[in-house]
Design a protein around this motif. Structure first.
Motif, PDB file in Angstrom:
ATOM      1  N   SER A   1      -8.991 -14.408   3.406  1.00 46.02           N
ATOM      2  CA  SER A   1      -8.365 -14.735   4.694  1.00 46.02           C
ATOM      3  C   SER A   1      -6.881 -15.031   4.477  1.00 46.02           C
ATOM      4  O   SER A   1      -6.422 -15.244   3.349  1.00 46.02           O
ATOM      5  CB  SER A   1      -9.055 -15.944   5.321  1.00 46.02           C
TER       6      SER A   1
ATOM      7  N   ALA B   1     -14.801 -19.568   3.124  1.00 40.55           N
ATOM      8  CA  ALA B   1     -15.159 -19.191   4.479  1.00 40.55           C
ATOM      9  C   ALA B   1     -16.676 -19.216   4.618  1.00 40.55           C
ATOM     10  O   ALA B   1     -17.402 -19.060   3.654  1.00 40.55           O
ATOM     11  CB  ALA B   1     -14.639 -17.790   4.778  1.00 40.55           C
TER      12      ALA B   1
ATOM     13  N   LEU C   1      -9.191 -13.418  11.340  1.00 36.51           N
ATOM     14  CA  LEU C   1      -8.548 -13.077  10.078  1.00 36.51           C
ATOM     15  C   LEU C   1      -7.845 -14.277   9.450  1.00 36.51           C
ATOM     16  O   LEU C   1      -7.742 -14.396   8.232  1.00 36.51           O
ATOM     17  CB  LEU C   1      -7.536 -11.953  10.323  1.00 36.51           C
TER      18      LEU C   1
ATOM     19  N   GLY D   1     -10.961 -16.719   8.418  1.00 34.65           N
ATOM     20  CA  GLY D   1     -12.171 -16.064   7.938  1.00 34.65           C
ATOM     21  C   GLY D   1     -13.429 -16.589   8.586  1.00 34.65           C
ATOM     22  O   GLY D   1     -14.503 -16.579   7.990  1.00 34.65           O
TER      23      GLY D   1
END
Lengths: 729, 208
Positions: A513, A120, A136, A139
């Motif tokens: 994530s 991420a 979420l 990420g």
């Protein structure tokens, strides 16, 4: 790290000595220090409402601008954005030392803070008026969707370094806190129009009014049109499209020191995205199975038992006629699909101050987000509900306690489709069957509902006029990552009227994530000449991934030799366990150590010349091997020269060191680049402002970034000329 | 879900560093008792906020021309009493930095530590545009008001407005600096405060 820790301990001892020795200067002096003078100039810009909301005694995290703050803080004001020729807030991060801001295609911006990113990019917490906006699922943060008109923006606080004890999970490499203005401060009409020479356009309209005594409102609309840019291959990026947004805010004084805020927003974006398929079909190399041969190269080498047809029929629809890639001259395949996104949210907040100085707020947030990443056939709908209670209160003469509780509920509805090129029969090793329905990203029946409880407590202790200490911890329990304690200690020491030292230790966590934990990624297909089968290649996330855990040590020095010059030095060492990096074959974890620092200055030479700049240095090691996915050095410098009462000449220079876009399949080296922007801003007496900017004047185009690991080709960031017309409130 | 599961125990057990930091905080906490902590920083912050308020209040006040000095002369702001928070220097800095004007006149800041010393009385009787009283001089406010009825009289504490006929008083409550303003300040001809200030209900308390 040991050295840094020793320095940290020595600094702590210095703090202690100050308590007994009182070696510092005479604090009873009525003479203003350079810090106080600079603070006064800032206060002069505040109106009655801002002054009335300014706490006398404050706690870390509630008033980030105080010069005794034991943290590395940068504040962006609206004028820092428009005044440097930036269109969106995210562009202005280029002027923040320690932040690495890049563009993929026209609508995709990436921001990394203080080195490593892993899978991420955004390993820091971003909040807009208290609402967490980190996605979420992947990420990442959609900076376009979360951007707000400059007319309603009060400030963006950027806290470099973990702020976990107060801010919580995901506040790993830093915190970005976007704060909008009270609607009483946006009364009337405001317009901002930005035209770029390539056809890109942004238009904002904000209207604010008063409904009654202590009742204020505003609403706003935005239209953003993207023109098509180019990929590094010269092909069209097909990144044209639009984003449209609207929002509102209502503020009401319910009583003495009791306020109600209700706000909401809606955003929709329609663009296309591309997935490069050139290097996705391979021929099994029996001699070295780990290095399969691109299918066209296998054909050129006349290797035995090639597939017939060489390229599956479905794949041929993505062929780009006459285009070749890499030194191997492989025919080009690209698959473009639509990437619609719709997001809406509403929030309510009740806040007040009690007679015994307890300042509190109770907030609730609801969000609905619907997106489809068409190029990889992955879509999801997210419903989210958040509630939080925060409070702070001075205790006695020296302590200021802050505490809070929060609850979050998130549910996902995930869907996958097989994009056209991939819809051909291949053998799936996971199910040991032939399938034509293997999506690129498969979320399957993984968990789709998550809850999180959190609480924090922090004490800011004013030990004397020279030492401020902040101690605290955040406690979290979530379905995604279990329970955790995230402690932090920060202290600042005022050596004299011009010099302040600070130090901090924090432990921070980042949740892996959902993609990193639960998805199966099918990234290629390999022709096996022995069995005459196409075999699907995939790797899976790991639901047992632990949170990334970071121990962070920071040291800082802040000095004001005069009220016109501020110099800040921040040093950090991060020791991260279980940092997530993508496969294949799996999303794996590594231990990462990063060290570096930022040196910044802000020099107001005179009323007519203002110079700001920063230098960042950073080095990262993953499992003891040096990392190159973050530029080692970055420099930013901006100069504002007032030519006359209403005409300002702006010069901005940015240097970014070389790096590599990380990828398990196709890492892309990005050369260092130097960017020069020049601009003129003309301000009229009627609150109109006209700006003309030339950006990237030294270079017609250069690539900056793209998503890691998906083999998406970076776009060219091209030289642009920009005209902005703004009517302020 | 189990709150406080074994992870917490793990951290407490393994992170000796936390223990060190905890001891350090205790040490510093004891130190705070032994040391000579002051509230000077807080006092100076209140002063800064008050000074900026005062600057804004002056901008929102109208004086009749006859209550102002000749255009070629500067309007006077008298600061009377013992300055413990650096108000004099703070306000002087604001005057200089903001190029403050009163009725188009430049502003001269004059400080007398003893409000009723002969020089100070002379200055008060010369009809300064603004008089700011430091807290320890509140008891002399009524006399000062009588000596200079056409000045904007500003100071600290609610009593100053309620009992001593001052126009504006700063108070500190609920961790904020607030304003108490005499109603007459909005209705008299000069100096007259803008009614826009009274609309700021959370900041301003207007009393008869």
């Amino acid at each position: 790290m040991k050295l840094l820790f020793r320095v940290f301990v020595l600094q702590c001892i210095a703090f202690a000595n100050s308590l007994f020795g009182q070696v510092v200067g005479d604090s009873n002096s009525t003479e203003l220090s350079p810090f106080e003078k600079a603070e006064l100039r800032r206060l002069l810009e505040l109106d009655f409402l801002d002054l009335s909301r300014m706490p006398i005694r404050s706690v870390l995290g509630y008033e980030q601008e105080h010069w005794r703050n034991p943290a590395s803080v940068h504040v962006i004001r609206p004028d820092d954005i428009s005044g440097n020729g930036h269109v969106l807030t995210v562009d202005a991060f280029r002027n923040v030392a320690g932040m690495y801001t890049t563009r993929g295609v026209g609508y995709d911006d990436f921001v990394t803070m203080r080195n490593f990113s892993g899978s991420a990019t955004e390993k820091f917490l971003t909040m807009v008026d208290g609402r967490e906006v980190l996605q979420l699922m992947g990420g990442t943060i959609n900076w376009t969707t979360e951007d707000v008109p400059l007319a309603i923006l009060d400030r963006v606080e950027i806290i470099r370094g973990p702020g976990a004890s107060l801010w919580g999970t995901n506040a790993v490499s830093g915190v970005v806190n976007v704060v909008t203005k009270h609607s009483a401060q946006t009364q009337g009409d405001s317009i901002r129009l930005v035209f770029e020479d390539d056809g890109t356009f942004l238009g904002d309209f904000v209207h604010g009014g008063q409904l009654g005594d202590g009742e204020f409102y505003r609403f706003w609309v935005r239209d953003q049109e993207y023109s098509e840019g180019k990929l590094i291959s010269g092909l069209g990026a097909r990144d044209d499209g639009y984003a449209r947004k609207a929002g509102f805010r209502f503020d009401k004084e319910l009583g003495a020191d009791l306020d109600l805020t209700i706000a909401g927003g809606f955003a929709t974006r329609r663009v296309e995205h591309v997935l490069d398929l050139t290097a996705r079909l391979f021929y099994n190399n029996a001699a070295d199975p780990g290095s399969p041969i691109p299918i066209h190269l296998a054909s050129a080498l006349s290797l035995p038992n090639l597939p017939v047809p060489l390229i599956p029929t479905s794949w041929q629809s993505s062929a780009v006629s006459g285009e070749f890639i890499s030194s191997l001259n492989l025919p080009r395949y690209q698959n473009y699909e639509e990437m619609p996104q719709d997001g809406s949210h509403i929030r309510g907040k009740l806040s007040g101050v009690t007679d015994n100085d307890l300042e509190w707020s109770l907030g609730g947030y609801a969000e609905l987000y619907d997106t489809s990443l068409g190029h990889i056939g992955h879509s999801w709908e997210r419903e989210e509900f958040d509630f939080d209670f925060k409070a702070n209160k001075p205790i006695g003469d020296f302590n200021h306690i802050a505490f809070g509780l929060s609850y979050r509920h998130i549910s996902f509805d995930v869907d996958e489709v097989v994009t056209t090129p991939w819809a051909f029969s291949s053998f799936d090793l996971n199910t040991a069957s032939f399938r034509t329905d293997i999506p690129i990203i498969d979320y399957g029946n993984s968990p789709a509902k998550f809850e999180r409880f959190a609480g924090f407590i922090q004490d800011s202790i004013e030990l004397n006029d020279h030492v401020v200490l902040s101690l605290g911890a955040k406690f979290e329990d979530s379905d995604l990552s279990g329970s955790s304690v995230q402690p932090g200690i920060r202290a600042s020491y005022t050596l004299d009227e011009q010099n302040i030292f600070w130090g901090a230790y924090s432990r921070a966590y980042r949740q892996a994530s959902l993609v990193e934990q639960y998805t199966t990624v099918s990234y290629a297909r390999i022709w096996d000449p022995a069995t005459s089968l196409w075999v699907n290649q995939s790797f899976s996330g790991d639901p047992n991934l632990d949170d990334e855990k970071m121990d962070a040590f920071e040291l800082g020095w802040r000095t004001r030799p005069s009220d016109r010059l501020l110099i800040e030095l921040s040093l950090y060492h991060y020791d991260t366990k279980d940092a997530v990096f993508s496969g294949p074959p799996v999303y794996s974890t590594s231990n990462v150590k990063t060290s570096g620092g930022e040196l910044t200055f802000d020099y107001q030479h005179s009323r007519s010349w203002h110079l700001k700049g920063g230098y960042s240095y950073s080095q990262g090691k993953k499992d003891s091997k040096p990392q190159d996915d973050f530029p080692e050095s970055m420099v930013n410098l901006s100069s504002h020269l007032t030519l006359s009462d209403n005409l300002t000449f702006i010069q901005s220079l940015y240097y970014t060191g070389e790096r590599t876009i990380a990828s398990a399949y196709n890492p892309i080296p990005i050369d260092d680049y130097l960017r020069l922007d020049l601009g003129l801003i003309w301000q009229t007496k009627e609150n109109w402002e006209i700006g003309l900017f030339g950006r990237d004047l030294l270079d017609p185009d250069h690539p900056e970034n793209m998503y890691n690991d998906l083999d998406v080709e970076p776009g060219q960031v091209e030289r642009t000329f920009l005209l902005s017309i703004t009517k302020k409130f | 879900m189990l709150f406080f599961n074994s992870k917490i125990h793990y951290y407490l057990r393994t992170r000796g560093l936390l223990l060190v930091l905890g001891l350090l905080s205790v040490f510093l906490g004891v130190g705070s008792v032994l040391a000579n902590p002051g509230l000077i920083a807080e006092k100076r912050k209140v002063t800064r906020v008050q000074a900026v308020y005062l600057k804004h209040l002056i901008n929102f006040t109208h004086w009749d021309a006859k209550d102002l000095p000749m255009p070629s002369k500067s309007a006077k702001v008298l600061l009377l009493g013992e300055d413990e928070g650096g108000m004099v220097e703070t306000f002087e800095y604001l005057v200089s930095e903001s190029k403050m004007k009163i009725g188009g006149r430049s502003v001269e800041v004059i400080h007398f530590e003893k409000p009723l010393a002969p020089d100070a009385i002379k200055a008060i009787e010369s009809n300064p545009s603004v008089i700011f009283l430091f807290p320890k001089s509140n008891s002399q406010a009524t006399k000062i008001r009588d000596l200079s009825p056409k000045s904007l009289l500003v100071g600290n504490g609610r009593d100053l407005v309620e009992k001593h006929k001052a126009d504006i008083a700063f108070t500190v409550s609920k961790n904020r600096v607030r304003l108490v303003i005499r109603e007459k300040s909005f209705t008299r001809k000069s100096p007259m405060l803008s009614s826009r200030i009274s609309a700021l209900r959370n900041v301003v308390e207007v009393i008869p």
